[in-house]
Structure formats: structure tokens, C-alpha cells
Design a protein around this motif. Sequence first.
Motif, PDB file in Angstrom:
ATOM      1  N   GLY A 176       0.743  -1.298   0.060  1.00 58.17           N
ATOM      2  CA  GLY A 176      -0.128  -0.144   0.141  1.00 58.17           C
ATOM      3  C   GLY A 176       0.881   1.078  -0.051  1.00 58.17           C
ATOM      4  O   GLY A 176       2.012   1.237  -0.348  1.00 58.17           O
ATOM      5  N   SER A 177       0.157   2.365   0.387  1.00 56.54           N
ATOM      6  CA  SER A 177       1.043   3.478   0.140  1.00 56.54           C
ATOM      7  C   SER A 177       2.066   3.959   1.085  1.00 56.54           C
ATOM      8  O   SER A 177       2.902   4.748   0.722  1.00 56.54           O
TER       9      SER A 177
ATOM     10  N   ASN B 162       4.472   2.529  -1.935  1.00 56.82           N
ATOM     11  CA  ASN B 162       4.138   2.622  -3.346  1.00 56.82           C
ATOM     12  C   ASN B 162       4.616   4.124  -3.625  1.00 56.82           C
ATOM     13  O   ASN B 162       4.477   4.270  -4.948  1.00 56.82           O
TER      14      ASN B 162
ATOM     15  N   SER C 130      -0.971   8.449   6.093  1.00 58.25           N
ATOM     16  CA  SER C 130      -1.596   7.367   5.605  1.00 58.25           C
ATOM     17  C   SER C 130      -1.188   6.105   6.869  1.00 58.25           C
ATOM     18  O   SER C 130      -0.267   5.983   7.522  1.00 58.25           O
ATOM     19  N   ASP C 131      -2.198   4.932   6.463  1.00 54.41           N
ATOM     20  CA  ASP C 131      -2.158   3.943   7.465  1.00 54.41           C
ATOM     21  C   ASP C 131      -0.882   2.938   6.848  1.00 54.41           C
ATOM     22  O   ASP C 131      -0.367   3.348   5.845  1.00 54.41           O
TER      23      ASP C 131
ATOM     24  N   ASP D  73      -0.238  -0.676   5.674  1.00 52.71           N
ATOM     25  CA  ASP D  73      -0.951  -2.098   5.203  1.00 52.71           C
ATOM     26  C   ASP D  73       0.095  -2.739   5.251  1.00 52.71           C
ATOM     27  O   ASP D  73       0.929  -3.017   4.821  1.00 52.71           O
TER      28      ASP D  73
ATOM     29  N   ARG E  59     -14.123  -9.340   1.161  1.00 53.89           N
ATOM     30  CA  ARG E  59     -13.411  -9.942   0.333  1.00 53.89           C
ATOM     31  C   ARG E  59     -12.148 -10.348   0.774  1.00 53.89           C
ATOM     32  O   ARG E  59     -11.539 -11.346   0.784  1.00 53.89           O
TER      33      ARG E  59
ATOM     34  N   ILE F 121      -2.344 -10.778  -3.026  1.00 53.53           N
ATOM     35  CA  ILE F 121      -2.393 -10.033  -4.306  1.00 53.53           C
ATOM     36  C   ILE F 121      -2.202  -8.591  -4.476  1.00 53.53           C
ATOM     37  O   ILE F 121      -1.414  -8.062  -5.454  1.00 53.53           O
ATOM     38  N   ALA F 122      -2.295  -8.063  -3.123  1.00 49.36           N
ATOM     39  CA  ALA F 122      -2.199  -6.506  -3.371  1.00 49.36           C
ATOM     40  C   ALA F 122      -0.534  -6.150  -2.903  1.00 49.36           C
ATOM     41  O   ALA F 122      -0.213  -4.953  -3.526  1.00 49.36           O
TER      42      ALA F 122
ATOM     43  N   ASN G 253      -0.059  -5.535  -6.840  1.00 50.05           N
ATOM     44  CA  ASN G 253      -0.473  -4.214  -7.410  1.00 50.05           C
ATOM     45  C   ASN G 253       0.438  -3.119  -6.849  1.00 50.05           C
ATOM     46  O   ASN G 253       0.553  -2.029  -7.485  1.00 50.05           O
ATOM     47  N   THR G 254       0.977  -3.336  -5.691  1.00 55.24           N
ATOM     48  CA  THR G 254       1.913  -2.388  -4.827  1.00 55.24           C
ATOM     49  C   THR G 254       3.097  -2.294  -5.597  1.00 55.24           C
ATOM     50  O   THR G 254       3.401  -1.135  -6.101  1.00 55.24           O
TER      51      THR G 254
ATOM     52  N   LYS H 232      -9.732  13.196  -0.696  1.00 60.20           N
ATOM     53  CA  LYS H 232      -9.896  13.060   1.059  1.00 60.20           C
ATOM     54  C   LYS H 232     -10.410  14.127   1.602  1.00 60.20           C
ATOM     55  O   LYS H 232     -11.450  14.233   2.367  1.00 60.20           O
TER      56      LYS H 232
ATOM     57  N   SER I 265     -12.311   3.908  -3.035  1.00 57.55           N
ATOM     58  CA  SER I 265     -11.203   3.553  -2.248  1.00 57.55           C
ATOM     59  C   SER I 265      -9.939   4.378  -2.911  1.00 57.55           C
ATOM     60  O   SER I 265      -9.905   4.711  -4.017  1.00 57.55           O
ATOM     61  N   SER I 266      -9.005   4.685  -2.210  1.00 54.22           N
ATOM     62  CA  SER I 266      -7.715   5.135  -2.416  1.00 54.22           C
ATOM     63  C   SER I 266      -7.276   4.446  -3.821  1.00 54.22           C
ATOM     64  O   SER I 266      -6.871   5.116  -4.922  1.00 54.22           O
TER      65      SER I 266
ATOM     66  N   GLU J  39     -10.288  -3.707 -12.222  1.00 51.31           N
ATOM     67  CA  GLU J  39      -8.940  -3.966 -11.400  1.00 51.31           C
ATOM     68  C   GLU J  39      -7.981  -4.612 -12.452  1.00 51.31           C
ATOM     69  O   GLU J  39      -8.205  -5.575 -13.080  1.00 51.31           O
TER      70      GLU J  39
ATOM     71  N   LEU K 138     -13.481  -1.973  -9.308  1.00 46.71           N
ATOM     72  CA  LEU K 138     -12.949  -1.000  -8.038  1.00 46.71           C
ATOM     73  C   LEU K 138     -14.051   0.058  -7.802  1.00 46.71           C
ATOM     74  O   LEU K 138     -13.934   0.652  -6.769  1.00 46.71           O
TER      75      LEU K 138
END
Length: 335
Positions: A63-64, A67, A74-75, A77, A111, A134-135, A138-139, A164, A178-179, A291, A299
Motif C-alpha cells: 500500500g501507500s 508505493n 497514511s495507514d 498496510d 473479500r 495479491i495487493a 499491485n503495490t 480525502k 477507495s484510494s 481491477e 473497483l
Amino acid sequence: VGRRAVLPAGLEKLLTAQILHTYETRLFPSAESIEVKRAFIEKFATILVTEFPEWEVDIHVFGSSVNGLGTSRSDVDICLTTEHRELEDIFVLNKALRKYHMRTYCIPRARVPIVKIWDPELRIASDINVNNTIALHNTRMLQTFVAIDGRVRPFVMAVKHWTKCREINDAAFGGTLSSYAWVNLAIHFLQTRSPPILPVLHPPAPSLDADASRAAGEVDLSFNDDIARLREYGRANTESLGFLLYAFFRTYAYEFDYRHQVVSLRNGCYLAKAQKGWDTGRPARIFCIEEPFSTWLNLGHSANTVSVEGIRREFQRAFSILRDGGSYDNVCEVY
Ligand code: GTP
Ligand code: MG
């Protein structure tokens, strides 16, 4: 002209400077925030070995925070991978974390089931999933896009910041997007400039026979990550950040056909809803953003017809403000 294609040169320069100023002073993560994230991950790792000493568990941050598109706020992930499938029951993790005064909230039926954490000591939020890798791919894809052209990071972060501030970046509770959906939209926009700023990274195909790959439970995770070569790609395009943001707002305020088109980052173009079989069995006005890996997923599914209309009004509002000489700060005025 109501929807003119160009901003007066003076305004374009000013807007670019405003975006860069916000990016540098408020969006780019501070050294302190990076340190807090590091401390949290270390603390979390210690909890895991203390609570599950017998189990081998690997921590992957995605995640961010990795990435290139995250802010100080930001959180974090995190994806845990382990052969101990007992841990896939996220209540097991939840119970352990509670002993350490973490505030937690489980979302077991999503999911991707997650535990949401708020650490009151370090004042940081984190989402944890188990064995959902999977993420991570995509990251890596987003990292690649960010590395290709220097405009990607400030542009996408400026878009995220706007969403935001305007409360249109909350798929789970707000019923908007979502972001990750917004980032897909922003990157796709850079792919569809003329000449393009970003390339298509994915091999041709899957998109259209998604049902087969879905049924087989297989996802093609390959994409072009030859950053050194890809850096040449966007050179012919010299559009400024200010102009890009203005054109982005105009595109989704007035040009994109919400009823018939699908945003496809995988293909770097728009697809037709009919082509994907997304024209039946769902409301015509739903926002369709494919996606890139699991191409059968939309998405935009989190936003219903009413919130898509709200999102579109936000695009129109942002566009009008810039057209009338307003600033990026005006565009991002909080609700
Ligand atoms: P911020 O936390 O808002 O800064 O952005 P973020 O990109 O980290 O978004 P978020 O925390 O919502 O999601 C974390 C990551 O999970 C994203 O960057 C994606 O890699 C992945 N992700 C989020 N939503 C989806 C989704 O619907 N499908 C897939 N495949 N991955 C997703
Ligand atoms: Mg995140």
C-alpha cells in the motif's frame, strides 16, 4: 468558453506551483512519520514472535507506505504470510493484539478479511490481512508507474488529497471510492494523454476472458517492470501538473461516459461496459474501473448511483473553481 481545453498560461503556472507547494509541505511524508511507521512495524513484529513463538510468520508492508503515494497520515498496510492457516482467522490475531492495548476492529467477511488497528501509543493506524498476497503485486505495479515519470507522484497525490478533503475517498463506510480506485483512475488518465505520459505495463488479453481466469482461480501477475527503459516513455509529453489536474477534472466532469465506459489501466484505454458484460444486471450509472489483475472486479462497485452522481458533481465543482481562476487550496476546501 464554458469547458475550454486550456487554462490561461498564467493560471497554469500558478496552479502547478500551488500543487507542488502542497505536495512538498503537506503531502510528502515527513521523516518523523516514516520513523513512526518503522517503529510500529518493529513493535508489531515483536508482538508476533511473543504471541506465536512456534509459528513462522512473515511481514510484508504494502500500500501507500511503500508505493510512493502515501502521506504522513497514511495507514500502514500489512500482509502476513504463514503456513499456519489458523492465523487466517483474524480473530486469533485480534485477541493477541488486544493484550498490547491496541484498539482493533475486525472485518471478517470482506473479500479480504482484515484487522484494523489503532495504536494509541504511536498514534498510527494499520490494516492487517493474512495470506492475501495479491495487493503486494499491485503495490509493485504502482511503484513502477511512480518511477517512470516525475509527474506521477505529485499528480496522483494531489488527486488523492483532493478526494480525502472532499470526502469521496471512503469505499468501506462512505460508499464512495477507495484510494486504490482513485489511484487507478489517475494513472489511467496519464496513460491516455496524447502523447501518453505512462505506458501500458500489462501483457495484452485477460480483460475479456476474465470469467475463465476467475473460474480457474488464476491471476496473471506479470507486468513490465523494466523501469530503466520505461523512463524514456513519457518524454514527448510536456504537460504541466497544473494543466493535467485541470484536464483530469474536465475529463470526469464532462467527457467520460459513465453509462457506457470502463476505465482500464490494464489496457491503457477505455473499454465498453458491453464488451465486459458489465452493462447488464447492475445500475447503468455505476462507475466502472477495472481491477488490473483480477479483471472481473470493478473497483467502483462501492459507489452506488447516488454517490457516483455526487462524485461527478465534485469533478464539476473542482473544474469550475480552476476555470474561474481559483486555487488548488480552494479545490481542496474541506467539507
Ligand atoms: P492510503 O492508505 O489512502 O494512503 O492509500 P492506500 O493505497 O494505502 O490504500 P488502502 O490503504 O485503502 O489500500 C492499501 C492497498 O491495498 C492498496 O494500495 C492496494 O495495493 C490494495 N488494495 C486496496 N483496495 C484494493 C482492491 O479493491 N483490490 C485490490 N486488488 N487491491 C486493493
Ligand atoms: Mg493504506
